[in-house]
Design an enzyme around this catalytic site. Sequence first.
Site: not given
Ligand code: DON
Length: 295
Positions: A54, A57, A179, A231, A249
Site C-alpha cells: 500500500s 498508493k 491494482y 487507516y 502489509v
Molecule cells: O489490497 C491489499 O490488501 C494489499 N495489496 C495492500 C494492503 C496494504 O498494504 C495495507 N497496508 N498496511
Amino acid sequence: MVVELRHIKDIGHVASYIPELRNVDPKKFGIHLTTIDNQNYSLGDSNDKFSIQSISKVLTLALAFELEDEFLWERVGVEPSGTPFNSLVQLEYEKGIPRNPFINAGALVLCDILVSRLQHPKQEFIEFTRKVSGNPTIDYCPRVAESEKLTGYTNAALINLMKAFGNIHNDIETVLDLYFHICSIEMTCKELAQGFLFLAANGVHPLTHERVVNVSKSKRINAIMQLCGFYDEAGEFSFKVGLPGKSGVGGGIIAIYPGHYSIAVWSPKLNSKGNSYKGMKILEFLTTRTKLSIF
Ligand code: DON
C-alpha cells in the site's frame, strides 16, 4: 543509537492473506533516510527489495491527481476512515464513495481513473514510478500480483460494490489486475526514501530535478498521508511519530519530513492493524530522539 534500536521488540506476524508474502524472512530489518540535499544514512537490510504494497498508493494518488485534477474529489474523499484498510462497512452507507485514496476502496477508484486515462496503464504506471524515483530498475513482481489475485476476495467485493454504485467505470478484472500489480512493486528502503523525496521538496525531486506534482498537490498528498496513511491507526502514528507516512502489509513504511528528509523502514512483522510493529517504534524513537517532526 544502534545499540538502543536493538532493544526495540519485534513482535507481530508477517502478512499471510497474500500467500507469497508468507515467504518473507520475518527478521529482515532496514532503514534508509535521505535528506533533500542528498545526505544518506542507512542501517540493516536497506538494499533488499521488498513488496511495497500500500505504500504504492501514494504514487497512484500522485498520478491520478495529475490526470484528474480537482475532479478526483468527486469520486473519493479526504477524511480519515477510522476503519481497517479493506473494510466494506462505510462504503455501503456512503454510497460507493471511499473515505480517502489510501484505503483499498479509494486506491481501486484511482486505478479505475488510470485505466480510463492511460492507453497502457500497467506500462505507463511503472514508467511513472521509475521517472519519479529516478530509478529505471523498479518493477512489478508478477508472482506477488498473481498470488494476491487468487485470494483477493475482499478487494473483489469492494470493487463490485462500487461498480453497483456507479463509481467504477471500467471492467472490474482490468482494474483489479492493475491494482494488484501496483501493490506488487518491489523496492528497497533506499529506493523508497530517495523515490519519495519529491514530497519533502514541494513536489520537485531534488536529485533528478523532475517536477512530479505542483506545490499545492505536494502539500495535499502529505496532508492525506498525515490523516489517512495508517487507516485506523493514523491517530496513533501521528501522535507517536508526528510525520506524514504510509504503510504497506509488506512491512514497509515511508515517512516524510517536508523541507528536510524522507525515511523508509522495513520490518515485515505487522501489528493487528496491518502496520509494521517495529517500523512504527523505530520512527517514534527517531523523531523523539532527534526532535525532528512536523509538530
Ligand atoms: O489490497 C491489499 O490488501 C494489499 N495489496 C495492500 C494492503 C496494504 O498494504 C495495507 N497496508 N498496511
